[in-house]
Write an enzyme that holds these catalytic residues in place. Structure first.
Site, PDB file in Angstrom:
ATOM      1  N   LYS A 204       0.974  -1.214  -0.036  1.00  0.00           N
ATOM      2  CA  LYS A 204      -0.075  -0.086  -0.008  1.00  0.00           C
ATOM      3  C   LYS A 204       0.931   1.344   0.079  1.00  0.00           C
ATOM      4  CE  LYS A 204      -3.144   2.781   2.839  1.00  0.00           C
ATOM      5  NZ  LYS A 204      -3.767   3.212   4.162  1.00  0.00           N
ATOM      6  N   VAL A 205       0.740   2.088  -0.943  1.00  0.00           N
ATOM      7  CA  VAL A 205       1.567   3.428  -1.120  1.00  0.00           C
ATOM      8  C   VAL A 205       0.501   4.287  -1.510  1.00  0.00           C
ATOM      9  CG1 VAL A 205       3.532   2.344  -1.534  1.00  0.00           C
ATOM     10  CG2 VAL A 205       2.060   2.832  -3.315  1.00  0.00           C
TER      11      VAL A 205
END
Length: 304
Positions: A204-205
């Site tokens: 997750k970014v």
């Protein structure tokens, strides 16, 4: 099993069958089942930012049953949250939706240039409340990154032994990065690569900007004409940076936006080959019917 899910699972052949089964569960739940795409509801902001900043816009969300109901009604693939919040009422929803239990968290009562979250849950406790995966935040760029990297190596090994995939929130932050640089394309793609190298099954970014933070990286972007003009281009490059697209990469929704801004961003993520969105405040900080409607529209975009 759909051909797309079968392809994605083939990227994780080194993992045991229990890990693969849980990835399968994540990819085959809700409105996006079988597509290889994910829309996840994260509600960890009560810990991270405090209850009033998090829930006051929609007082119903103070109740820990609220995110379960919202995720289920909207057709999300999973719900992610801290141990205490899920444990408070998870028994009423056992088996109804995959759970990603966060094993570390920060609070905003103390802030510094170099963030370092605390371990707030064990792998065994996550299992006992029905986790389908563990979540862990790292801050590449923090002077405490060594501690975080070593912690997720140990916790990830234990989680995989129990059949739990690892979801890494990879958020660059630290005294060596400018505020603008935290979301720069070179920094976000680097953060995604680091998460992959640490064993993340799902990364997750934040959606990256066109800013390039590192001088040496800028030379490479210019020399090889890496396309970063549009958000779609930048999403594509972050996915490419995650083992050539052979890791699941999802993108955060971030602070409150207008619906049109959200749909435009999600469309760009989809067009760039992103695997989905993890959409928190923009969904649960509105009354439930509106939150459900928003999430369903996001799911429809990924259904394409």
């Amino acid at each position: 099993m759909s051909s797309r899910v079968k392809e994605i699972l083939s990227w994780y052949r080194s993992d045991n069958n229990a890990v693969l089964a849980n990835i399968y569960k994540l990819l085959n739940t809700g409105g996006l089942a079988g597509t290889g795409k994910l829309v996840i509801l994260p509600v960890d902001q009560g810990f991270e930012h405090g209850p009033d900043r998090t829930y006051a816009p929609n007082p119903a969300a103070y109740d820990p049953t609220y995110p379960f109901e919202l995720a289920l009604e909207a057709g999300c693939n999973a719900y992610a949250g801290p141990f205490g919040q899920i444990a408070a009422c998870g028994h009423d929803y056992a088996g109804q939706i995959p759970l990603i239990v966060k094993l570390n968290n920060s609070d905003s009562l103390h802030s510094g240039e170099n963030p370092v979250p605390a371990i707030t849950c064990s792998v065994r406790d996550a299992l006992q409340i029905g986790a389908s995966a563990i979540g862990f935040t790292i801050y590449p760029g923090s002077s405490y990154k060594k501690d975080m990297y070593e912690e997720i190596c140990e916790l990830g090994e234990e989680a995989r032994t129990y059949g739990l995939p690892v979801v890494i929130w990879s958020y660059p932050r630290g005294e060596g990065l400018s505020k603008e640089g935290e979301c720069g394309i070179d920094v976000v793609s680097y953060a995604a690569q680091i998460a992959c190298q640490l064993g993340a099954h799902i990364v997750k970014v934040k959606p990256p900007t066109a800013h390039i933070e590192q001088t040496e990286a800028k030379k490479v972007y210019e020399k090889y004409k890496i396309k970063i003009d549009s958000l779609t281009d930048r999403i594509s490059h972050v996915v490419q940076s995650s083992f050539g697209g052979k890791r699941i990469v999802i993108f955060s929704g971030g602070a409150a936006k207008t619906d049109q801004e959200i749909f435009s961003e999600v469309s760009a993520i989809h067009a760039g080959g992103g695997f989905g969105s993890i959409m928190g405040r923009n969904s649960f900080q509105r009354k439930k019917s509106d939150g459900v409607e928003l999430l369903k529209k996001i799911i429809a975009i990924y259904q394409g």
